[in-house]
Scaffold this motif. Structure first.
Motif, PDB file in Angstrom:
ATOM      1  N   LYS A   2       1.105  -1.175  -0.100  1.00  0.00           N
ATOM      2  CA  LYS A   2      -0.126  -0.207  -0.250  1.00  0.00           C
ATOM      3  C   LYS A   2       0.889   1.568  -0.297  1.00  0.00           C
ATOM      4  N   LYS A   3       0.105   2.158  -0.437  1.00  0.00           N
ATOM      5  CA  LYS A   3       1.190   3.708  -0.673  1.00  0.00           C
ATOM      6  C   LYS A   3       0.344   4.048   0.099  1.00  0.00           C
ATOM      7  N   ILE A   4       0.941   5.677   1.094  1.00  0.00           N
ATOM      8  CA  ILE A   4       0.735   6.420   1.939  1.00  0.00           C
ATOM      9  C   ILE A   4       1.168   7.150   1.163  1.00  0.00           C
ATOM     10  N   LEU A   5      -0.226   8.343   1.090  1.00  0.00           N
ATOM     11  CA  LEU A   5       0.398  10.407   0.750  1.00  0.00           C
ATOM     12  C   LEU A   5       0.505  11.163   2.097  1.00  0.00           C
ATOM     13  N   HIS A   6       1.414  11.325   2.564  1.00  0.00           N
ATOM     14  CA  HIS A   6       1.218  11.903   4.445  1.00  0.00           C
ATOM     15  C   HIS A   6       1.150  13.820   3.693  1.00  0.00           C
ATOM     16  N   ILE A   7       0.372  14.357   3.411  1.00  0.00           N
ATOM     17  CA  ILE A   7       0.337  15.782   2.891  1.00  0.00           C
ATOM     18  C   ILE A   7       0.377  16.660   4.530  1.00  0.00           C
ATOM     19  N   ILE A   8       1.460  17.427   4.761  1.00  0.00           N
ATOM     20  CA  ILE A   8       1.099  18.424   5.831  1.00  0.00           C
ATOM     21  C   ILE A   8       0.652  20.151   5.208  1.00  0.00           C
ATOM     22  N   GLN A  37       3.736   2.078   2.046  1.00  0.00           N
ATOM     23  CA  GLN A  37       5.311   2.819   1.826  1.00  0.00           C
ATOM     24  C   GLN A  37       4.595   4.233   1.795  1.00  0.00           C
ATOM     25  N   VAL A  38       5.874   5.513   2.161  1.00  0.00           N
ATOM     26  CA  VAL A  38       4.622   6.620   2.971  1.00  0.00           C
ATOM     27  C   VAL A  38       6.009   7.520   1.975  1.00  0.00           C
ATOM     28  N   ASN A  39       4.972   8.805   0.979  1.00  0.00           N
ATOM     29  CA  ASN A  39       5.614   9.663   0.650  1.00  0.00           C
ATOM     30  C   ASN A  39       5.105  10.884   1.000  1.00  0.00           C
ATOM     31  N   LYS A  40       5.960  11.695   2.164  1.00  0.00           N
ATOM     32  CA  LYS A  40       5.345  13.088   2.263  1.00  0.00           C
ATOM     33  C   LYS A  40       5.329  13.879   1.691  1.00  0.00           C
ATOM     34  N   LEU A  41       4.767  14.580   1.642  1.00  0.00           N
ATOM     35  CA  LEU A  41       4.980  16.186   1.481  1.00  0.00           C
ATOM     36  C   LEU A  41       4.259  17.354   2.028  1.00  0.00           C
ATOM     37  N   ASP A  42       5.658  18.063   2.198  1.00  0.00           N
ATOM     38  CA  ASP A  42       5.245  19.205   3.613  1.00  0.00           C
ATOM     39  C   ASP A  42       5.000  20.417   2.343  1.00  0.00           C
ATOM     40  N   LEU A  43       3.801  20.623   2.143  1.00  0.00           N
ATOM     41  CA  LEU A  43       3.419  22.365   1.540  1.00  0.00           C
ATOM     42  C   LEU A  43       3.906  22.972   2.292  1.00  0.00           C
ATOM     43  N   SER A  44       4.717  23.128   3.702  1.00  0.00           N
ATOM     44  CA  SER A  44       5.476  24.292   4.807  1.00  0.00           C
ATOM     45  C   SER A  44       6.834  24.698   3.720  1.00  0.00           C
ATOM     46  N   GLU A  45       7.493  24.056   3.226  1.00  0.00           N
ATOM     47  CA  GLU A  45       8.918  23.584   2.489  1.00  0.00           C
ATOM     48  C   GLU A  45       8.985  23.789   0.629  1.00  0.00           C
ATOM     49  N   ALA A  87      -1.554   6.951  -5.252  1.00  0.00           N
ATOM     50  CA  ALA A  87      -1.462   6.091  -2.945  1.00  0.00           C
ATOM     51  C   ALA A  87      -2.725   5.240  -2.988  1.00  0.00           C
ATOM     52  N   ASP A  88      -2.813   4.385  -1.921  1.00  0.00           N
ATOM     53  CA  ASP A  88      -3.973   4.273  -1.383  1.00  0.00           C
ATOM     54  C   ASP A  88      -4.636   5.013  -0.991  1.00  0.00           C
ATOM     55  N   PHE A  89      -4.173   5.597  -0.384  1.00  0.00           N
ATOM     56  CA  PHE A  89      -4.492   6.422   1.381  1.00  0.00           C
ATOM     57  C   PHE A  89      -3.930   7.347   1.030  1.00  0.00           C
ATOM     58  N   ILE A  90      -4.572   9.135   1.070  1.00  0.00           N
ATOM     59  CA  ILE A  90      -4.520  10.486   1.542  1.00  0.00           C
ATOM     60  C   ILE A  90      -4.481  10.549   2.312  1.00  0.00           C
ATOM     61  N   VAL A  91      -3.812  10.753   3.413  1.00  0.00           N
ATOM     62  CA  VAL A  91      -3.258  11.615   5.119  1.00  0.00           C
ATOM     63  C   VAL A  91      -3.126  13.264   4.992  1.00  0.00           C
ATOM     64  N   ILE A  92      -4.055  13.630   5.254  1.00  0.00           N
ATOM     65  CA  ILE A  92      -4.210  15.575   5.224  1.00  0.00           C
ATOM     66  C   ILE A  92      -4.226  16.131   6.937  1.00  0.00           C
ATOM     67  N   GLY A  93      -2.855  17.015   6.457  1.00  0.00           N
ATOM     68  CA  GLY A  93      -3.071  17.690   8.071  1.00  0.00           C
ATOM     69  C   GLY A  93      -3.290  18.614   7.623  1.00  0.00           C
ATOM     70  N   LEU A  94      -4.145  19.515   8.794  1.00  0.00           N
ATOM     71  CA  LEU A  94      -4.107  21.007   8.491  1.00  0.00           C
ATOM     72  C   LEU A  94      -4.900  21.686   9.070  1.00  0.00           C
ATOM     73  N   PRO A  95      -4.496  22.367   9.567  1.00  0.00           N
ATOM     74  CA  PRO A  95      -4.930  23.980  10.120  1.00  0.00           C
ATOM     75  C   PRO A  95      -5.859  23.928   9.913  1.00  0.00           C
ATOM     76  N   ILE A  96      -7.340  25.192  10.980  1.00  0.00           N
ATOM     77  CA  ILE A  96      -8.283  25.675  10.444  1.00  0.00           C
ATOM     78  C   ILE A  96      -7.480  27.250  10.894  1.00  0.00           C
ATOM     79  N   TYR A  97      -7.098  28.120   9.360  1.00  0.00           N
ATOM     80  CA  TYR A  97      -6.969  29.423   9.747  1.00  0.00           C
ATOM     81  C   TYR A  97      -7.577  30.582   9.217  1.00  0.00           C
ATOM     82  N   ASN A  98      -8.466  31.235   9.284  1.00  0.00           N
ATOM     83  CA  ASN A  98      -9.475  32.546   9.186  1.00  0.00           C
ATOM     84  C   ASN A  98     -10.650  31.500   8.733  1.00  0.00           C
ATOM     85  N   LEU A  99     -11.098  29.918   9.239  1.00  0.00           N
ATOM     86  CA  LEU A  99     -12.471  29.557   9.270  1.00  0.00           C
ATOM     87  C   LEU A  99     -12.230  28.481   7.877  1.00  0.00           C
ATOM     88  N   GLY A 100     -11.002  28.373   7.156  1.00  0.00           N
ATOM     89  CA  GLY A 100     -10.367  28.285   5.846  1.00  0.00           C
ATOM     90  C   GLY A 100      -9.387  26.835   6.034  1.00  0.00           C
TER      91      GLY A 100
END
Length: 202
Positions: A2-8, A37-45, A87-100
């Motif tokens: 399985k492939k996991i796409l982890h988005i930060i 297998q994990v593929n990490k995409l850090d959008l802060s970088e 990806a088989d699984f997509i994991v998205i970490g996100l904060p709420i900024y200004n309601l969005g």
């Protein structure tokens, strides 16, 4: 395998509550699927340039006529879409900024929502092309938005359910770490959210 796409997407990267919660989701997925297998995409970088006309035109211009900027945009878009398709699984970490959602996450969405690639039209109706995938959201907020009186102010989960569903990602589960700015709640907010993830059957 399985492939996991982890988005930060938090501006605080790995140290944020949303990232810590999404890490917990990834770890539980790895426990459920040991060969994953994990593929990490850090959008802060790794930023996706916000779409302007000169960028958007790249999607509708023959490759042989691309400018240097259009080649770069087309390449970034193609890579992001390939990562989604694989990806088989997509994991998205996100904060709420200004309601969005964070602007960086919206930028990524603008690069992967492409007609002919992730959605198409049949009889003038949109059809999502990304199927048989599971999406997990890790949403963090200083307040509590999963219930009233603030629930109507949360435009993160409803928007993501809509836009991800538009491209075919309809199997979506959301976890939340809430009240990270509320005394008496913030002290245990993350641990409670992580416990909820650990009790979930992946």
């Amino acid at each position: 395998m399985k492939k996991i796409l982890h988005i930060i997407s938090s501006i605080h990267g790995e140290t944020s509550s949303s990232s810590q919660l999404s890490n917990t989701i990834v770890e539980n997925l790895k426990n459920a699927y040991p060969d994953s297998q994990v593929n990490k995409l850090d959008l802060s970088e790794s930023h996706f340039p916000y779409l302007e006309a000169k960028h958007f035109e790249a999607f509708f211009t023959p490759a042989e006529h691309h400018t240097a900027i259009q080649r770069e945009v087309f390449g970034r878009s193609g890579q992001a879409i390939t990562e989604l398709k694989e990806a088989d699984f997509i994991v998205i970490g996100l904060p709420i900024y200004n309601l969005g959602i964070p602007a960086s996450l919206k930028g990524w969405i603008d690069y992967v929502a492409r007609v002919g690639e992730t959605f198409s039209y049949v009889d003038n109706a949109p059809i999502g092309l990304l199927t048989d995938k599971k999406v997990y959201l890790a949403i963090a907020s200083g307040g509590i938005y999963s219930e009233e009186p603030m629930k109507s102010y949360d435009f993160t989960e409803p928007y993501l359910r809509a836009i991800l569903g538009f491209i075919g990602l309809t199997d979506l589960t959301a976890f939340r770490v809430e009240g990270t700015a509320i005394p008496g709640v913030k002290e245990t907010a993350l641990s409670k959210a992580q416990e909820t993830v650990s009790e979930f059957t992946f």
